[in-house]
Each structure stands twice: as C-alpha cells, then as structure tokens.
Design a protein around this motif. Structure first.
Motif, PDB file in Angstrom:
ATOM      1  N   TYR A 159      -9.311 -23.654 -36.179  1.00  0.00           N
ATOM      2  CA  TYR A 159     -10.254 -22.612 -35.782  1.00  0.00           C
ATOM      3  C   TYR A 159     -10.561 -23.074 -34.463  1.00  0.00           C
ATOM      4  CZ  TYR A 159     -10.034 -22.090 -40.963  1.00  0.00           C
ATOM      5  OH  TYR A 159      -9.468 -22.144 -42.023  1.00  0.00           O
ATOM      6  N   VAL A 160     -11.058 -21.832 -33.611  1.00  0.00           N
ATOM      7  CA  VAL A 160     -11.597 -22.058 -32.128  1.00  0.00           C
ATOM      8  C   VAL A 160     -13.011 -21.698 -32.181  1.00  0.00           C
ATOM      9  CG1 VAL A 160     -11.258 -21.612 -29.755  1.00  0.00           C
ATOM     10  CG2 VAL A 160      -9.426 -22.220 -31.220  1.00  0.00           C
ATOM     11  N   ILE A 161     -13.885 -22.374 -31.535  1.00  0.00           N
ATOM     12  CA  ILE A 161     -15.234 -21.786 -31.146  1.00  0.00           C
ATOM     13  C   ILE A 161     -15.212 -21.718 -29.651  1.00  0.00           C
ATOM     14  CG2 ILE A 161     -17.824 -22.249 -31.447  1.00  0.00           C
ATOM     15  CD1 ILE A 161     -17.195 -23.293 -33.884  1.00  0.00           C
ATOM     16  N   ALA A 162     -15.510 -20.571 -29.096  1.00  0.00           N
ATOM     17  CA  ALA A 162     -15.773 -20.529 -27.815  1.00  0.00           C
ATOM     18  C   ALA A 162     -17.412 -20.593 -27.511  1.00  0.00           C
ATOM     19  CB  ALA A 162     -15.321 -19.081 -27.247  1.00  0.00           C
ATOM     20  N   MET A 163     -17.771 -21.496 -26.950  1.00  0.00           N
ATOM     21  CA  MET A 163     -18.983 -21.876 -26.753  1.00  0.00           C
ATOM     22  C   MET A 163     -19.587 -21.665 -25.303  1.00  0.00           C
ATOM     23  SD  MET A 163     -21.032 -25.494 -27.192  1.00  0.00           S
ATOM     24  CE  MET A 163     -22.962 -25.628 -26.883  1.00  0.00           C
ATOM     25  N   GLY A 164     -20.511 -20.825 -25.284  1.00  0.00           N
ATOM     26  CA  GLY A 164     -21.048 -20.290 -23.945  1.00  0.00           C
ATOM     27  C   GLY A 164     -20.639 -19.224 -23.301  1.00  0.00           C
ATOM     28  N   GLY A 165     -21.253 -18.648 -22.206  1.00  0.00           N
ATOM     29  CA  GLY A 165     -20.574 -17.428 -21.526  1.00  0.00           C
ATOM     30  C   GLY A 165     -19.385 -17.639 -20.738  1.00  0.00           C
ATOM     31  N   CYS A 166     -19.174 -18.902 -20.388  1.00  0.00           N
ATOM     32  CA  CYS A 166     -17.890 -18.972 -19.492  1.00  0.00           C
ATOM     33  C   CYS A 166     -16.678 -19.107 -20.341  1.00  0.00           C
ATOM     34  CB  CYS A 166     -17.999 -20.359 -18.780  1.00  0.00           C
ATOM     35  SG  CYS A 166     -19.507 -20.536 -17.925  1.00  0.00           S
ATOM     36  N   ALA A 167     -16.797 -19.784 -21.294  1.00  0.00           N
ATOM     37  CA  ALA A 167     -15.559 -19.845 -22.535  1.00  0.00           C
ATOM     38  C   ALA A 167     -15.434 -18.560 -23.162  1.00  0.00           C
ATOM     39  CB  ALA A 167     -15.860 -21.080 -23.419  1.00  0.00           C
ATOM     40  N   SER A 168     -16.510 -17.817 -23.305  1.00  0.00           N
ATOM     41  CA  SER A 168     -16.160 -16.474 -23.970  1.00  0.00           C
ATOM     42  C   SER A 168     -15.859 -15.475 -22.896  1.00  0.00           C
ATOM     43  CB  SER A 168     -17.548 -15.827 -24.533  1.00  0.00           C
ATOM     44  OG  SER A 168     -18.181 -16.939 -25.188  1.00  0.00           O
ATOM     45  N   ALA A 169     -16.142 -15.451 -21.811  1.00  0.00           N
ATOM     46  CA  ALA A 169     -15.774 -14.197 -20.832  1.00  0.00           C
ATOM     47  C   ALA A 169     -15.961 -14.688 -19.461  1.00  0.00           C
ATOM     48  CB  ALA A 169     -16.607 -13.161 -21.238  1.00  0.00           C
ATOM     49  N   GLY A 170     -15.971 -15.910 -19.002  1.00  0.00           N
ATOM     50  CA  GLY A 170     -15.979 -16.012 -17.742  1.00  0.00           C
ATOM     51  C   GLY A 170     -17.312 -16.518 -17.099  1.00  0.00           C
ATOM     52  N   GLY A 171     -18.299 -15.821 -17.793  1.00  0.00           N
ATOM     53  CA  GLY A 171     -19.645 -16.027 -17.512  1.00  0.00           C
ATOM     54  C   GLY A 171     -20.074 -15.936 -16.223  1.00  0.00           C
ATOM     55  N   PRO A 172     -21.028 -16.731 -15.377  1.00  0.00           N
ATOM     56  CA  PRO A 172     -21.312 -16.339 -14.307  1.00  0.00           C
ATOM     57  C   PRO A 172     -20.164 -16.639 -13.150  1.00  0.00           C
ATOM     58  CG  PRO A 172     -22.532 -18.564 -14.970  1.00  0.00           C
ATOM     59  CD  PRO A 172     -21.707 -17.916 -15.995  1.00  0.00           C
ATOM     60  N   TYR A 173     -19.198 -17.309 -13.508  1.00  0.00           N
ATOM     61  CA  TYR A 173     -17.891 -17.327 -12.714  1.00  0.00           C
ATOM     62  C   TYR A 173     -16.848 -16.237 -12.826  1.00  0.00           C
ATOM     63  CZ  TYR A 173     -20.118 -22.038 -12.772  1.00  0.00           C
ATOM     64  OH  TYR A 173     -20.895 -22.917 -12.899  1.00  0.00           O
ATOM     65  N   ARG A 174     -17.502 -15.143 -13.238  1.00  0.00           N
ATOM     66  CA  ARG A 174     -16.548 -14.109 -13.579  1.00  0.00           C
ATOM     67  C   ARG A 174     -15.494 -13.476 -12.605  1.00  0.00           C
ATOM     68  NH1 ARG A 174     -14.668 -11.680 -17.652  1.00  0.00           N
ATOM     69  NH2 ARG A 174     -13.833  -9.486 -17.366  1.00  0.00           N
ATOM     70  N   ASP A 175     -16.142 -13.706 -11.001  1.00  0.00           N
ATOM     71  CA  ASP A 175     -15.565 -13.277  -9.869  1.00  0.00           C
ATOM     72  C   ASP A 175     -14.837 -14.349  -9.414  1.00  0.00           C
ATOM     73  OD1 ASP A 175     -16.967 -11.064 -10.319  1.00  0.00           O
ATOM     74  OD2 ASP A 175     -18.550 -11.295  -9.289  1.00  0.00           O
ATOM     75  N   ILE A 178     -11.599 -19.543 -12.105  1.00  0.00           N
ATOM     76  CA  ILE A 178     -12.049 -19.792 -13.625  1.00  0.00           C
ATOM     77  C   ILE A 178     -11.331 -18.575 -14.418  1.00  0.00           C
ATOM     78  CG2 ILE A 178     -13.921 -19.730 -15.050  1.00  0.00           C
ATOM     79  CD1 ILE A 178     -14.008 -22.070 -13.119  1.00  0.00           C
ATOM     80  N   VAL A 179     -10.944 -19.286 -15.548  1.00  0.00           N
ATOM     81  CA  VAL A 179     -10.286 -18.032 -16.575  1.00  0.00           C
ATOM     82  C   VAL A 179     -11.294 -17.260 -17.287  1.00  0.00           C
ATOM     83  CG1 VAL A 179      -8.928 -18.087 -18.731  1.00  0.00           C
ATOM     84  CG2 VAL A 179      -8.348 -19.806 -17.224  1.00  0.00           C
ATOM     85  N   LYS A 180     -10.951 -15.923 -17.310  1.00  0.00           N
ATOM     86  CA  LYS A 180     -11.984 -14.904 -17.967  1.00  0.00           C
ATOM     87  C   LYS A 180     -12.076 -15.032 -19.259  1.00  0.00           C
ATOM     88  CE  LYS A 180     -12.198 -13.540 -13.516  1.00  0.00           C
ATOM     89  NZ  LYS A 180     -11.290 -14.843 -13.273  1.00  0.00           N
ATOM     90  N   GLY A 181     -12.646 -16.161 -19.922  1.00  0.00           N
ATOM     91  CA  GLY A 181     -12.593 -16.148 -21.503  1.00  0.00           C
ATOM     92  C   GLY A 181     -11.544 -17.177 -22.048  1.00  0.00           C
ATOM     93  N   VAL A 182     -11.496 -18.229 -22.831  1.00  0.00           N
ATOM     94  CA  VAL A 182     -10.504 -18.751 -23.572  1.00  0.00           C
ATOM     95  C   VAL A 182      -9.726 -17.816 -24.416  1.00  0.00           C
ATOM     96  CG1 VAL A 182     -11.857 -19.700 -25.473  1.00  0.00           C
ATOM     97  CG2 VAL A 182     -10.281 -21.232 -24.256  1.00  0.00           C
ATOM     98  N   ASP A 183     -10.251 -16.761 -24.772  1.00  0.00           N
ATOM     99  CA  ASP A 183      -9.363 -16.065 -25.850  1.00  0.00           C
ATOM    100  C   ASP A 183      -8.232 -15.233 -25.140  1.00  0.00           C
ATOM    101  OD1 ASP A 183     -10.770 -14.232 -24.351  1.00  0.00           O
ATOM    102  OD2 ASP A 183     -11.535 -13.079 -25.740  1.00  0.00           O
ATOM    103  N   GLN A 184      -7.861 -15.573 -23.878  1.00  0.00           N
ATOM    104  CA  GLN A 184      -6.596 -14.924 -23.175  1.00  0.00           C
ATOM    105  C   GLN A 184      -5.513 -16.032 -23.666  1.00  0.00           C
ATOM    106  OE1 GLN A 184      -7.182 -14.678 -19.078  1.00  0.00           O
ATOM    107  NE2 GLN A 184      -8.991 -13.233 -19.287  1.00  0.00           N
TER     108      GLN A 184
END
Lengths: 186, 328
Positions: free
Chosen positions: A103-119, A123-129
């Motif tokens: 199982y995988v837990i994406a912890m925090g905004g960055c691992a989930s969707a890029g967070g503040p580094y989205r631009d 930085i990868v936009k979420g580990v679910d890619q």
C-alpha cells in the motif's frame, strides 16, 4: 466482471466451505491490518512529522507499525515530502521491490499533488503519476494526528478487503481515501 | 492412564523421539512470539512510548499478527541470487537454534537429550548460525547483504573465542561438560556466579552473548543506518520470519545457557524448578533488552579490537585461575 462473484459461485458449491474461507479471509485481513510495517522513506519536511508520529508522543508502534529499512520487508510506503523528477524512478523501483500486499500513503500536499511547488519543473505533480496511491493525507506538512487518521482509514480498508483482491487476481478499482487538512496551522 | 502412556512410549522409542522433536521445534517457534512482544514493550517504555497496544489486550496478539502476515506475504527471490543457498539459509539458522535447545535442561529430567558433552555440542551447533548468515549474505547477490554477512562472520568468530574460554572456565571449575551435571553441582555447592573466577567469566560471557546474538552495541550485521538491513536485506515473507525467529530464539537460548552455567539453572527455593528457569531467563532477557535500547552502535574496527586485545587475554588469564582453583 466480478472476480468476487466467480469466487462466491465456487464457494457455494462446497458445503460449509463458505464459512471456513470467510473466516480465514477475516483472519488474513486482520493480520495484514494489524502489522503494517512501513518503508523508511522520508524525502523532506514531511519526514520530520512522520518521525514525530513514530516517536514518543504519538507512537505508531501502538498500531503495530514500525519502520523497516528494506523494501522486501515493508507493507506500506509512506511517501513523505516533495518528489523531484530525479527521485521518481527510485520511488517506482522501491515500490516494485516490495512484496505483494502493498500500500502507498502519499503524505502531504507535495506527494499528493505537487503542493506549493506545483509550478516547478523539477517537482513531480503527485506521486500517483507512477505508483497507485491508497491514501492521500493533506496538510503542509500534515499533523501527526492526520497521518494517524490516514493509517486508521487504510486499516479499515484492508480489514474489508476480500481474499481475492490481493492474491494475484486482477485488482478492482479502488477509490482513494482523502484525509482533509486539520488543525490550526494545518 | 499416565503409566500406560509412559509404557507405550517406552515400547516405541522412535515415536517418543519424534514427539520430543515436534515439541522442541514448536517451542522454538513459539518463544520468539513472546520475546518479540516483550522486546517491543520494553523498547516502548525505555523510549517513553507505550509499545504495541491495540492488537489484542495490550498488544499481546501483535506478534501473532506479524507472523501470520509474514506467512501471507509474497516470497521474492532475486534474479541474480544463488537460489539453492538463498532457499536453505534461513532453515539452517533455525535448525541450529532448535539443535541447541535439544540439550538444554529446563528442570530435573526435563531435557530432550541427556548428553555428557552438552557444552561442546552447543558451541559446535551454534556456529552453524554463522554459516547461515554468510550463506544468506553471499547468495543474495546484493552489496549490503554481502557486507552484512562478512561483518557478521568477522564479529561472531572473534567473539566466539572469549565466549568459549569463559564457558571453559565453568567447565574446569565444575569438572563436567554435561549441562545437567553443571546445574546439579551448583545445587550442591551454591551458584557459580558467587565464585571469583566465574564472576569474571560471566561478565565476559555477557558481553560476548550480546555480540553473538547481534544486539545493539554489536548489531553491525544488520546496521540499519549503513547496511539497509544487513544480511537479510533481500529476504521477504516467511524466509525472513525464520531469520527473525531464530534470532530471538537464540536470545532465549543464550540466556538459558547462561542460567545453567552461572545462575544455578533450575535451582531456587519454594517455586517449582521450571518456574525458576524461566524467571532467570526472562530477567536476563530484560537486561539484554535494556542494553539494546540504550547505548549506540560501535564501529567494526572498535568491536574487533575490543575482542582481540581485551577480551581474549583477560579470558585466558581467567581460565588459568579457574583451572588452578577448580581442580580437585
């Protein structure tokens, strides 16, 4: 088309078999739920919160969770922090090195969707890619209580998981669990 | 009824041997469940945590869940591994542990195999553990495993020598190689630990035992911060569980061996002998855990220098004293 339905059809033919196998599945799910050893995988500031969750005040060992350094002995990977483009292949490889009920837990905004580094381009936009994520824990970084809530939700899911789901048969599509942000500072 | 059962087994000695083997093997598998739970609780209390709490009352079912889960995990064998050795290494580790339990006296008459060279047998058999660790490290075809395996061999062989010398001191002092006779000697003459040369031997044995079962000041074979997980890095599921089980069963055995050599084995007032054996063993296991969760890890050169420059000479001189005082 239901692996579950096919399995149940098979079970009904065996008189009395249903109960035994159902009970066995319960025990297996209970064992998996109760001992989720996690892979040490701190990437940035979320890792500090992850360590705090495992340390004295919050104590993940209460739920039977402790950190193993090798992916071969881990069940759940907590990706804590932002994932750079260079780091992504290693996460994928480590995920592939874990043995099957994983199982995988994406912890925090960055691992989930890029967070503040989205631009940012690095930085990868979420580990679910590149790995399937079961639980998204939001927050920047999430409080330990939030991570524990995510772990408890994952435990609930494993508890309900059917025998077939994790034994090489095709996985049914599972909705990800989303833990919203909590606390004053998030 | 009981007399009939005894008579039946006397007529079928092979069956009796089989029963003893099954009981010993399952005992060796069950002991780690208890010891690991205690270890995690003690670790929790030392680090001001609670330890396992929610799986069963006070987490007592935690290790049962762990064992079941490991049984159900995928069994991964790396492509580049030397398959034959990779497969059998965990079982050799486990078998060496079961074999050493074979000659251990739990109470008067409670010993699977009464052997007059039990001490020699234990020392010989426990070395198989080193072989299995080297096999696991080498056959995994992984640099961390190999480094862990090589370190383990260097460390375990270095500490085997002072350990054997300190055990020899007891053997010379009591004049017997049989564990049962050593304990009976102590029942008559008082515990060995109160006699000066044996006191030093017990201290050396304690340090070497920590190194033999890879406890923290000496846990280099699986140093997490340097070697991922050491010799068992590539092992998953049940094979890893066997390594884990044999490590903790070894922990139990090495303290039970110490109880028989230094602390009078089953000797003690009021309570039945079997209770005394377990009481002594678990007190010692607690001390081992206490050590494990407090001091930090040493470097490999420090460990080897300590063994060869301090422990070996001291235990040799101590052995001479034990011989001089013990010969009758």
């Amino acid at each position: 088309m239901g692996v579950k339905e096919r399995l149940e059809k098979g079970l009904i033919k065996v008189p009395g078999g249903t109960i035994l196998i159902a009970k066995m599945a319960d025990i297996m799910a209970w064992a998996r739920k109760s001992s989720m050893w996690s892979l040490t995988f701190g990437l940035s500031c979320c890792a500090i919160e992850m360590m705090a969750t495992a340390a004295s005040r919050y104590d993940l060992d209460r739920f039977g969770m402790f950190f193993r350094a090798t992916p071969r002995q881990a069940d759940v990977m907590i990706v804590a922090g932002w994932v750079s483009v260079k780091m992504a292949p290693f996460i994928k490889r480590l995920y592939e090195q874990m043995p099957e009920p994983k199982y995988v837990i994406a912890m925090g905004g960055c691992a989930s969707a890029g967070g503040p580094y989205r631009d940012s381009i690095t930085i990868v936009k979420g580990v679910d890619q590149f790995v399937p994520v079961d639980v998204y824990v939001y927050g920047c970084p999430p409080r330990p209580e939030n991570l524990i809530l995510g772990i408890l939700k994952l435990q609930e899911r494993i508890r309900r998981e059917h025998l077939a789901e994790k034994n090489g048969l095709p996985k049914p599509v599972r909705e990800p669990i989303i833990i919203p942000e909590a606390g004053a500072t998030g | 009824m009981i007399a009939a059962v005894i008579q039946f087994f006397e007529q079928h000695p092979l069956l009796w041997t089989f029963v003893k083997a099954v009981v010993l093997a399952s005992f060796t598998l069950m002991i780690p469940l208890a010891v690991i739970w205690i270890e995690r609780k003690v670790a929790g209390f030392i680090q001001s945590r609670l330890g396992p709490l929610h799986v069963g009352p006070h987490g007592t079912l935690q290790t049962v869940a762990d064992a079941l889960k490991l049984l159900l995990k995928e069994d991964i064998v790396p492509d580049g591994a030397d398959k034959r050795f990779f497969y059998i290494a965990p079982y050799i580790a486990f078998i060496s542990t079961v074999l050493s339990f074979m000659v251990l006296p739990f109470a008067p008459g409670w010993v699977a195999l009464e052997m007059n060279v039990a001490v020699l047998f234990v020392i010989g058999v426990s070395l198989f553990n080193v072989v299995s660790i080297l096999m696991a490290g080498w056959s995994s075809n992984n640099k961390y495993s190999l480094l862990g395996g090589l370190r383990a061999v260097a460390q375990l062989l270095s500490y085997e020598i002072p350990m054997v010398l300190s055990v020899l001191a007891v053997v010379f002092y009591t004049g017997s190689l049989s564990l049962t006779e050593i304990v009976e000697y102590q029942v008559k003459h008082g515990w060995n630990i109160w006699h000066p040369p044996i006191m030093i031997a017990a201290l050396i044995y304690f340090i070497c035992a920590l190194a033999e079962i890879n406890r923290t000041p000496f846990d280099l074979p699986e140093a997490e911060s340097e070697l991922v997980s050491g010799f068992n890095t590539e092992y998953s599921g049940m094979r890893f569980a066997f390594f884990f089980a044999s490590e903790f069963a070894n922990n139990f055995f090495i303290t039970a061996f110490a109880a028989a050599l230094f602390f009078g084995g089953w000797d003690g007032p009021i309570l039945p002998p079997i209770v005394w054996t377990f009481l002594k063993v678990f007190v010692m296991i607690f001390v081992f855990m206490w050590v494990r969760w407090t001091p930090p890890r040493l470097r490999i050169d420090q460990i080897l220098r300590f063994a060869w420059q301090l422990l070996v000479p001291v235990s040799l001189v101590n052995l001479l004293f034990a011989i001089a005082l013990g010969v009758k």
